[in-house]
Design an enzyme around this catalytic site. Structure first.
Site, short mmCIF file in Angstrom:
data_model
loop_
_atom_site.label_atom_id
_atom_site.label_comp_id
_atom_site.label_asym_id
_atom_site.label_seq_id
_atom_site.Cartn_x
_atom_site.Cartn_y
_atom_site.Cartn_z
N HIS A 46 0.85 -1.20 0.00
CA HIS A 46 0.00 0.00 0.00
C HIS A 46 0.89 1.24 0.00
CE1 HIS A 46 -3.27 2.61 0.59
NE2 HIS A 46 -3.72 2.25 1.77
N HIS A 72 -1.35 -0.37 -11.52
CA HIS A 72 -2.24 0.06 -10.44
C HIS A 72 -3.52 -0.75 -10.53
CE1 HIS A 72 -4.62 2.73 -7.85
NE2 HIS A 72 -3.47 3.20 -7.43
N ASP A 96 3.83 6.42 -7.11
CA ASP A 96 5.06 6.10 -6.37
C ASP A 96 6.31 6.09 -7.22
OD1 ASP A 96 4.00 5.79 -3.83
OD2 ASP A 96 3.14 3.87 -4.40
N1 ACO Z 1 5.85 -4.94 -13.46
C1 ACO Z 1 5.72 -5.97 -14.33
N2 ACO Z 1 4.55 -6.59 -14.58
C2 ACO Z 1 3.47 -6.15 -13.94
C3 ACO Z 1 3.53 -5.09 -13.03
C4 ACO Z 1 4.77 -4.46 -12.81
N3 ACO Z 1 4.89 -3.45 -11.95
N4 ACO Z 1 2.29 -4.85 -12.53
C5 ACO Z 1 1.50 -5.74 -13.12
N5 ACO Z 1 2.20 -6.54 -13.97
C6 ACO Z 1 1.67 -7.57 -14.85
C7 ACO Z 1 1.30 -8.83 -14.08
O1 ACO Z 1 2.37 -9.75 -14.05
C8 ACO Z 1 0.12 -9.34 -14.87
O2 ACO Z 1 0.61 -9.96 -16.01
P1 ACO Z 1 -0.14 -11.28 -16.58
O3 ACO Z 1 -1.56 -10.88 -16.83
O4 ACO Z 1 0.62 -11.63 -17.82
O5 ACO Z 1 -0.02 -12.32 -15.49
C9 ACO Z 1 -0.59 -8.07 -15.32
O6 ACO Z 1 0.44 -7.06 -15.38
C10 ACO Z 1 -1.69 -7.61 -14.39
O7 ACO Z 1 -1.15 -7.45 -13.07
P2 ACO Z 1 -1.92 -7.71 -11.73
O8 ACO Z 1 -0.94 -8.11 -10.68
O9 ACO Z 1 -3.10 -8.60 -11.96
O10 ACO Z 1 -2.50 -6.28 -11.41
P3 ACO Z 1 -3.10 -5.85 -10.03
O11 ACO Z 1 -4.13 -4.86 -10.33
O12 ACO Z 1 -3.47 -7.01 -9.17
O13 ACO Z 1 -1.83 -5.19 -9.31
C11 ACO Z 1 -0.26 -3.64 -8.52
C12 ACO Z 1 -1.64 -3.85 -9.18
C13 ACO Z 1 -0.19 -4.43 -7.19
C14 ACO Z 1 -0.10 -2.14 -8.21
C15 ACO Z 1 0.82 -4.12 -9.50
O14 ACO Z 1 0.74 -3.41 -10.72
C16 ACO Z 1 2.22 -4.01 -8.90
O15 ACO Z 1 2.68 -4.92 -8.20
N6 ACO Z 1 2.94 -2.88 -9.20
C17 ACO Z 1 4.24 -2.64 -8.60
C18 ACO Z 1 4.08 -2.16 -7.15
C19 ACO Z 1 3.60 -0.73 -7.06
O16 ACO Z 1 4.10 0.16 -7.76
N7 ACO Z 1 2.62 -0.49 -6.15
C20 ACO Z 1 2.11 0.86 -5.91
C21 ACO Z 1 0.67 0.97 -6.31
S1 ACO Z 1 0.15 2.65 -6.08
C22 ACO Z 1 -0.23 2.79 -4.45
O17 ACO Z 1 -0.57 1.85 -3.76
C23 ACO Z 1 -0.13 4.11 -3.77
#
Ligand code: ACO
Length: 435
Positions: A275, A314, A370
């Site tokens: 988060h 996101h 972020d």
């Molecule tokens: N890098 C590489 N691949 C990614 C990333 C990333 N940062 N984020 C998502 N993906 C990919 C996943 O592997 C998935 O691929 P697939 O469909 O081939 O399996 C696809 O994109 C969808 O990803 P999900 O994990 O289903 O997306 P979700 O909505 O659950 O996750 C999250 C969102 C947790 C923010 C994710 O994008 C992530 O981990 N990002 C990096 C961490 C981050 O920056 N968090 C801050 C969020 S902003 C905040 O909280 C203030």
């Protein structure tokens, strides 16, 4: 789905194949059904009735809210109807705080009054400094502030009267005003420096910077560009509707708990790396990449799913996070003053490659808030332990507005989800010698 014709209502017709019965469920607010409306679906009269199963609340609206609007597909964020871009450009954090808490932009007199109140509630009881001194020298700043916010209830037990709107407004102003003081005390303790008392004639962010960075009796004058940059970051982080910590605030508050205890709980949720901790992860990632020539190998690792490009993607935004755009501009202004952080070049190059690469484009992965915020915080002189605290200070306003909205909402009661029990069926106790 159909229209029942008689009163023009949209309904959903559900046929239960177990009984052959059909049910008409009202569709409200465009395409929402009330979870309680499916309770009538039963196989027998003594049946509990149907529930919906939604771990992590991925498809459940837990409230009506008039505070923050997000359209993740279009990259839109609005507080009380005002686009975030306009607020970041033309407003101040305290003005936005008033807007979020009260629902309308303040008049000049209202803003003056609010600013006066906030800058006159910045002090905390002297025992508070002693409380902070009790922590270990290396205590995490966020843990200290979480404990501090909970402890504020011992100084303001009148906060428990949560049904009195006037009393609530007093506690809300106290919390908005004292968060920077608590945060600065935690930071000074962490650095082994004596606490600096608030200076009430300074702006909200200038006073905060003064309490953090002033050394000895020398006057500390924050650079106006850096003061404004922090103000903009505060505006961007002020609210983000029903996220994990806000939901925590509402759930704790639904038990009519005092706002200090509820806010400490919300901060606990924000502390989690999924988060509020992502900007720290971005910095660690940029440091690990270290230089431009390591970027291709890193990106290959991301595409091979060996790692994630932190600060990208996101749950809600499937377009460019509008806050990331503003933060990127703010970063440029800050680096003009502090000198360019070499990690910024790595970040820009990562972004350039990602926005042009089908792996990221096809998954709608764009920079989130972020991706650049940690770089700015670092340039402003904050250690990473302060990053979640810097998020919590402005989010206090969002948490409090959502808490008050929940208390005023006649449909809300104490939060109490249901479960699908997966444990053992009833069995008799076995004495220890027979186990
Ligand atoms: N890098 C590489 N691949 C990614 C990333 C990333 N940062 N984020 C998502 N993906 C990919 C996943 O592997 C998935 O691929 P697939 O469909 O081939 O399996 C696809 O994109 C969808 O990803 P999900 O994990 O289903 O997306 P979700 O909505 O659950 O996750 C999250 C969102 C947790 C923010 C994710 O994008 C992530 O981990 N990002 C990096 C961490 C981050 O920056 N968090 C801050 C969020 S902003 C905040 O909280 C203030």
């Amino acid at each position: 789905m159909g229209d029942n014709g008689s009163d023009g209502k949209n309904t959903l017709t559900v046929r239960d194949n177990r009984t052959g019965r059909e049910y008409e469920i009202d569709i409200q607010d465009g395409d929402v059904i009330r979870a309680m409306d499916i309770r009538q679906i039963k196989v027998s009269d003594d049946d509990f009735g149907m529930m919906s199963y939604d771990p992590a609340f991925s498809n459940t609206a837990s409230t009506r809210s008039a505070i923050t609007f997000i359209d993740g597909g279009k990259g839109i964020l609005e507080y009380r109807g005002y686009p975030i871009e306009q607020l970041a450009e033309r407003s101040t954090y305290l003005e936005v705080a008033y807007l979020i808490l009260k629902g309308e932009l303040p008049t000049k007199a209202e803003l003056d009054g609010f600013t006066h109140n906030i800058t006159n509630h910045t002090y905390v009881h002297e025992n508070f400094r002693r409380l902070m001194r009790g922590f270990r020298y290396d205590a995490h700043a966020m843990s200290m502030v979480i404990s501090g916010v909970a402890a504020l209830n011992t100084f303001y037990p009148d906060g428990s009267d949560v049904r009195d709107p006037q009393n609530r407004w007093l506690q809300m102003q106290r919390l908005v005003a004292k968060m920077p003081t608590l945060a600065a005390y935690a930071y000074r303790h962490y650095r082994g420096l004596p606490a600096v008392y608030p200076e009430n004639e300074l702006s909200y962010t200038a006073n905060f910077l003064n309490m953090l960075f002033r050394i000895g009796g020398r006057e500390y004058k924050p650079n106006p560009v850096l003061e404004r940059a922090l103000d903009v970051l505060f505006i961007l982080h002020a609210d983000h509707e029903q996220n994990c910590s806000t939901t925590t605030m509402r759930v704790i508050g639904s038990a009519e708990t005092d706002p200090y205890s509820a806010l400490a709980g919300a901060m606990g949720a924000l502390f989690g790396p999924l988060h509020g901790g992502a900007n720290e992860a971005v910095l660690k990632m940029l440091n690990r990449i270290g230089s431009m020539e390591n970027i291709p190998a890193f990106m290959k690792g991301v595409k091979n799913r060996e790692e994630r490009l932190m600060g990208f993607g996101h749950r809600v935004y499937k377009a460019y996070d509008p806050r990331a755009n503003i933060i990127k501009r703010t970063a440029d202004e800050v680096f003009e003053v502090t000198g360019r952080n070499p990690l910024l070049d790595i970040a820009l190059e990562l972004e350039r490659i990602a926005l042009d690469d089908d792996f990221f484009v096809s998954r709608n992965l764009y920079p989130n808030v972020d991706f650049y915020s940690g770089l700015i915080y670092q340039a402003l002189g904050f250690p990473v332990e302060m990053f979640p605290v810097l998020f919590a200070i402005p989010r206090t306003v969002g948490w409090l507005a959502q808490w008050e909205e929940m208390l005023e909402d006649k449909e809300q009661r104490i939060s109490r989800p249901r479960q699908i029990f997966t444990g053992r069926a009833k069995r008799d106790f076995v004495p220890i010698e027979e186990r």
